[in-house]
Design an enzyme around this catalytic site. Sequence first.
Site, short mmCIF file in Angstrom:
data_model
loop_
_atom_site.label_atom_id
_atom_site.label_comp_id
_atom_site.label_asym_id
_atom_site.label_seq_id
_atom_site.Cartn_x
_atom_site.Cartn_y
_atom_site.Cartn_z
N TYR A 138 86.49 86.81 20.36
CA TYR A 138 87.58 86.87 19.39
C TYR A 138 86.99 87.10 18.01
O TYR A 138 86.08 86.38 17.58
CB TYR A 138 88.36 85.55 19.40
CG TYR A 138 89.52 85.53 18.44
CD1 TYR A 138 90.66 86.30 18.68
CD2 TYR A 138 89.50 84.72 17.30
CE1 TYR A 138 91.74 86.27 17.80
CE2 TYR A 138 90.58 84.69 16.42
CZ TYR A 138 91.69 85.47 16.67
OH TYR A 138 92.76 85.43 15.80
N ASP A 231 79.24 87.73 14.38
CA ASP A 231 80.43 87.03 13.90
C ASP A 231 80.15 85.53 14.03
O ASP A 231 80.25 84.97 15.11
CB ASP A 231 81.65 87.45 14.71
CG ASP A 231 82.92 86.75 14.24
OD1 ASP A 231 82.82 85.88 13.35
OD2 ASP A 231 84.00 87.07 14.77
N LYS A 259 85.95 79.60 8.45
CA LYS A 259 85.99 78.18 8.87
C LYS A 259 85.17 77.23 7.96
O LYS A 259 85.61 76.93 6.87
CB LYS A 259 85.63 78.08 10.35
CG LYS A 259 86.67 78.89 11.15
CD LYS A 259 86.73 78.67 12.63
CE LYS A 259 87.98 79.37 13.18
NZ LYS A 259 87.76 80.46 14.10
#
Length: 421
Positions: A138, A231, A259
Amino acid sequence: MRSEELFNESKKFLPGGVDSPVRAYKPYPFFAEWAKGSKIVDVDGKSYIDYCLAYGPMVLGHANPDVMSEVVMQLKKGSSYGVPTENEIELAKLVVKKVPCAEMVRFVNSGTEATMSAIRLARAATGRNKILKFEGAYHGAHDYVLVKSGSGAAGLPDSPGVPEETTKNTILVPFNNVDAVVKLIEDDGDSIAAIIIEPIMGNIGFIPPREGYLEFLRKITSENGIILIFDEVITGFRIAEGGAQEHFGITPDLVTFGKILGGGFPIGALSGKTELMEMLAPSGSVYQAGTFNGNPISVTAGLATLKQLDNSFYSQMNSKGNSLRTAIKDIIADNGLNYHVAGLSSMFQIYLTDREVWNYDDAKTADTEKFLTYFHTLLNKGVFIPPSQFECCFISLMHSNEDIEQTLDIVDNGMKTIKKL
Ligand SMILES: *Cc1c(COP(=O)(O)O)cnc(C)c1O
């Protein structure tokens, strides 16, 4: 229950009653009232030990005192200016100091924007269009990466509204597979701009790279003029000070963050070698912009967070994580079950399958229905984990030994419940 009432009301005004799909579980999600340290408390006054932690950002636990006081001080000075601030430089310097591949940084508002911009930059730098991504990875909710996993090489859109014209340039490969990557690059290497990878897959549970896999990707991308994008929206500042790239000793060309970097406020960033980063406007011609880019509140919270992530933090997270995972494995074995426990440092997940999990297909052998029963057993008894087999659980610095002991009793309970099914 007030949460149930609020959910019924919410469904009239917010599609599905929530603002992000994973938050909606049956029969209704609890609504948060407040959170502190390792605990989150719902509108009915029930407290949960939190292993979701906002899906990753809250490594220091909720409402960290230093982060709060820095943010309050900044709030008094204004919350958004549309002009640069000194703290943006400070946070960028800290990222550059900590992260091996980081030489310059562009701050954006979310992990989604970070990967979208990194892909654009890689395409501009190489003059190629195709990107290679891994099944089950993702990288946010934008069109380039929202591609269903499957056996075919060319991607099919994962959602209505994503044009095939966009996703035909997104090629899927199974994680941890060498041959598939070699073949794609042999056939089509000249048209591949980038390989984008979560160095540890954290959005399909927890899947580590096999020994040597990241090294292999580093080598084959370098040899073929392909940009390697890590990522690290989850793993950044979590697995080690310099993220998964430091832990595994592999330096990508570009990295994306989100995050943890915002200390609980919205943020994203892309970073990498100067020659690539300087291609971004206004230095270069690759367009990237945002009203809230480098927002002073997010940047301040990020700085106050990153400053606390020292060696002692990482060694505590490693030992908390190791003892939790060992104890969970024992509980599973003592119950005569054979489930797979995966994790590293502050990340973990139990897969309700007896297979080792190395890729999307392995993960998909897990029993998702049983997982939901397990989730509800834990929730009932005051432990909140993400409501999906394919998310990852997190621990924070504030998770005490007492929290963990209590959690293990409840996990045992959860295992005994699903064993009866
Ligand atoms: C969460 C996540 C994203 C998306 O970040 P948002 O801030 O939710 O847009 C991208 N990549 C990975 C690996 C993530 O875990």
